[in-house]
Design an enzyme around this catalytic site. Structure first.
Site, PDB file in Angstrom:
ATOM      1  N   GLU A  41     -12.998  67.385  37.318  1.00  0.00           N
ATOM      2  CA  GLU A  41     -14.084  68.274  37.759  1.00  0.00           C
ATOM      3  C   GLU A  41     -14.414  69.326  36.700  1.00  0.00           C
ATOM      4  OE1 GLU A  41     -15.935  67.715  40.236  1.00  0.00           O
ATOM      5  OE2 GLU A  41     -14.787  66.553  41.678  1.00  0.00           O
ATOM      6  N   ARG A  87     -18.185  69.173  35.068  1.00  0.00           N
ATOM      7  CA  ARG A  87     -19.079  70.289  35.419  1.00  0.00           C
ATOM      8  C   ARG A  87     -19.107  71.353  34.325  1.00  0.00           C
ATOM      9  NH1 ARG A  87     -19.035  70.635  42.001  1.00  0.00           N
ATOM     10  NH2 ARG A  87     -17.796  68.770  42.331  1.00  0.00           N
ATOM     11  N   ASP A 116     -15.827  54.738  40.531  1.00  0.00           N
ATOM     12  CA  ASP A 116     -17.237  54.839  40.114  1.00  0.00           C
ATOM     13  C   ASP A 116     -17.567  55.197  38.659  1.00  0.00           C
ATOM     14  OD1 ASP A 116     -16.304  57.397  40.689  1.00  0.00           O
ATOM     15  OD2 ASP A 116     -17.849  57.909  42.144  1.00  0.00           O
ATOM     16  N   GLU A 140     -26.439  60.600  44.436  1.00  0.00           N
ATOM     17  CA  GLU A 140     -26.394  59.241  43.868  1.00  0.00           C
ATOM     18  C   GLU A 140     -27.599  58.358  44.197  1.00  0.00           C
ATOM     19  OE1 GLU A 140     -23.829  60.713  45.455  1.00  0.00           O
ATOM     20  OE2 GLU A 140     -22.510  61.097  43.746  1.00  0.00           O
TER      21      GLU A 140
HETATM   22  C1  DMJ Z   1     -20.546  64.742  41.335  1.00  0.00           C
HETATM   23  O1  DMJ Z   1     -19.665  65.758  41.036  1.00  0.00           O
HETATM   24  C2  DMJ Z   1     -20.485  63.646  40.290  1.00  0.00           C
HETATM   25  O2  DMJ Z   1     -21.640  62.869  40.403  1.00  0.00           O
HETATM   26  C3  DMJ Z   1     -19.285  62.774  40.436  1.00  0.00           C
HETATM   27  O3  DMJ Z   1     -19.300  61.708  39.529  1.00  0.00           O
HETATM   28  C4  DMJ Z   1     -19.209  62.219  41.823  1.00  0.00           C
HETATM   29  N1  DMJ Z   1     -19.383  63.189  42.859  1.00  0.00           N
HETATM   30  C5  DMJ Z   1     -20.280  64.278  42.737  1.00  0.00           C
HETATM   31  C6  DMJ Z   1     -21.590  64.153  43.493  1.00  0.00           C
HETATM   32  O4  DMJ Z   1     -21.584  63.405  44.624  1.00  0.00           O
END
Ligand code: DMJ
Length: 630
Positions: free
Chosen positions: A252, A256, A385, A519
């Protein structure tokens, strides 16, 4: 020391000659040292330094081959201790019409002294940068010259058709509303709680603050919300304290904070963003101190101690976490001229490339100690993912030179198609989850990013598969749109199923929530750019209307607990990714394609744009000369 007497020479005579020779040699070596040193004080010493300093010390890393790490046999001494062995302590060509943005760009231009400031507390990574010769230091001007298009497009991406423009303005208004409320009630905290009108800090970022500010920088900038952008920049300058001492999610913080700061730097040229990104990147390095170099998921940013998530089976690391560092870490190496960041992620890449994969699939859990898979659970949604996303984006970001990433991506796609892609009785294509060979016919909202991913990967697939990939991308995006269209609120649930008669609907109460995730809208944006089929803009507009109706509250936007009921219950949280991703993708969807053109930019998994690295241009003498002479 004993001198043997030479024949025919007295002891005192020999001593005299020796001391004369010694004095002469001393004089000579002093002269040589002086001359050599003087070269460095000459006004045009840059070129001379380039000649005299060993190339191996400063050679840039070429993206994409297994040999990357080996390309740095002579790493500068001061960088050695950063090899993960010690814990860390601690214009764009755009002619903008906005006067404020021009001011900022002028600010960017003023950054042309490329030497990083040295202070008593300068970090090892800064030292590595500042001791490089200027030809090795990242030049923002040179970088700008290597872009094919102005980052913000011809007219800040304003679309010609009035309806799209109106919609785009609406999205901008939503961003301003979300931002103003964050600023009013939660300034400096990580997220806004829009119902209780206060801030939320949480425990994901290890004591770091201002997640919504960092996540918003680039969105505010591309939308031309310059007053807001300037407030955000000022906060980074004065209040972003990286010396926190808490437990952070490596993933995270990387996507971010590091991603947000990197994008802000590449868009504006403001050195503060670059310096903060590198400083923070250095604090993440101790997480890689494991027997395999696969990082653990949690790190104390102060002490450098790291460990695995308690919930992850048998102390394992998560594929979507350690596999989602590549883009940012490659850029950290670009900007700092310190190879360590890239070495760390190339090591992960190599391990994953080599390891045996069940049916060619990548399970979600891996032991950082043994380097073996821990459980055979495979998912394109949560836990897996963005690993796949970063493979294709690594290839694209390397200017299509990272062949390993390309091969791994398309092999993974083959395995995914053979094992996970399913068609429902009603004809909807979806990605199931795989548990040791048994399929769970469920698709998470998170997995809906894959429409966009498969779309952007279509062009570089085998020629006979290109159309197929584009069709698959469109089918997945259609299914994800169905998950929205089949709900009462026209917003999609966290997970939807394709069994027991369900077709893209949530069957469990616990899967019915929507937390402002991006998404599905992300895939609309990619599919719009790739096909220009107007349905994607229409679908995006449906989402805007639903967000306005159900998620907008008096003081911001909030997630909802059940997408199947009209009398919604709000979760009191305005996630930072709503500002970073959801609203940015909507804005791009209604903009012209030349706003953050795919020819120049890839988006990290938090929608922070990172530039394609054109090595040949960035390191071309001609580009440099042009830069210097102007
Ligand atoms: C975001 O922080 C990013 O897209 C991450 O890869 C997956 N989850 C959240 C949004 O849903």
């Amino acid at each position: 020391m004993v001198f043997r007497k030479l024949p025919g020479v007295s002891a005192s005579g020999m001593g005299l000659r020796l001391s004369q020779k010694f004095v002469f040699l001393l004089f000579l070596s002093g002269l040589v040292t002086l001359c050599f040193g003087a070269l460095f004080f000459l006004p045009d010493s840059v070129r001379l330094k380039r000649i005299f300093l060993s190339k191996t010390e400063v050679q840039p890393v070429t993206v994409g081959s297994e040999n990357d790490v080996r390309e740095h046999p002579k790493r500068p001494k001061e960088q050695e201790h950063l090899r993960g062995l010690t814990p860390a302590k601690g214009e764009t060509g755009t002619k903008s019409k906005s006067p404020n943005r021009e001011e900022t760009e002028a600010g960017g231009k003023a950054q042309e002294d490329l030497t990083l400031p040295r202070s008593k507390t300068e970090s090892a990574s800064q030292k590595a940068t500042s001791t490089g010769t200027s030809s090795d230091t990242f030049s923002f001007k040179r970088f700008q010259r290597c872009l094919l298009k102005p980052p913000l497009g011809r007219d800040d991406g304003r679309p010609a058709d009035p309806q799209s423009n109106e919609r785009r303005e609406k999205v901008k208004e939503m961003m301003k509303f979300a931002w103003d409320n964050y600023k009013g009630y939660a300034w400096g905290k990580n997220e806004l709680r829009p119902l209780t009108k206060n801030g939320h800090i949480g425990n994901m970022f290890g004591g770091l603050r201002g997640a919504s500010i960092i996540d918003s920088l680039d969105t505010l900038y591309i939308m031309g919300l310059m007053e807001e952008y300037n407030d955000a920049k000022e906060w980074v300058k004065t209040s972003l304290d990286l010396n926190s001492n808490g437990e952070a999610s490596l993933f995270e913080v990387n996507i971010r904070y590091v991603g947000g700061l990197l994008s802000a730097y590449y868009l504006t040229g403001e050195e503060v963003f670059k310096n903060k990104a590198v400083e923070l990147g250095e604090k993440l390095l101790p997480a890689f101190n494991t027997p395999t170099g696969i990082p653990r998921g949690v790190i104390n940013l102060g002490s450098g101690t790291s460990w695995s998530w308690g919930w992850a089976s048998a102390g394992s690391s998560i594929l979507a976490e350690f596999g989602t560092l590549h883009l940012e870490f490659v850029h950290l190496t670009e900007l700092s001229n310190n190879p360590i960041y890239k070495e760390k992620v190339m090591n992960i890449r190599k391990l994953l490339n080599k390891i045996e994969k069940p049916h060619g699939l990548y399970p979600n859990f891996l032991s950082p100690v043994s380097g073996n898979w821990v459980q055979h659970h495979v998912s394109i949604g949560g836990l897996g993912d963005s690993f796949y996303e970063y493979l294709i984006k690594s290839y694209l970001m390397s200017d299509k030179t990272d062949e390993d990433a390309k091969t791994m991506y398309y092999s993974a796609m083959e395995a995914i198609e053979a094992n996970l892609v399913q068609k429902s009785p009603g004809g909807l294509t979806y990605m199931a989850e795989w548990r040791g060979g048994i399929l769970d016919h469920k698709m998470g909202h998170l997995a809906c990013f894959s429409g966009g991913m498969i779309g952007i990967g279509a062009d570089d697939g085998a020629p006979e598969k290109r159309q197929h990939y584009l069709d698959l991308a469109a089918e997945i995006t259609h299914t994800c749109h169905e998950s929205y269209a089949r709900s009462t609120t026209k917003l999609g649930p966290e997970a939807f199923r394709f069994d027991s008669g369900a077709e893209a609907t949530a069957t469990r109460l616990s899967d019915r929530y929507y937390i402002l995730r991006p998404e599905v809208i992300e895939s609309y944006m990619y599919m719009w750019r790739l096909t220009h089929d107007p349905k994607y803009r229409d679908w995006g507009w449906e989402a805007v209307e639903a967000l306005e109706q159900h998620c907008r509250v008096e003081s911001g936007f909030s997630g909802i607990r059940d997408v199947y009921t009209m009398t919604v219950s709000h979760d009191n949280m305005q996630q930072s990714f709503f500002l970073s991703e959801t609203l940015k993708y909507l804005y791009l969807l209604f903009s012209d394609d030349d706003l953050l053109s795919f020819e120049d930019w890839v988006f990290n998994t938090e929608a922070h744009p990172l530039p394609i690295i054109r090595k040949s241009c960035l390191h071309d003498e001609a580009t440099e000369e042009k830069t210097v002479s102007e």
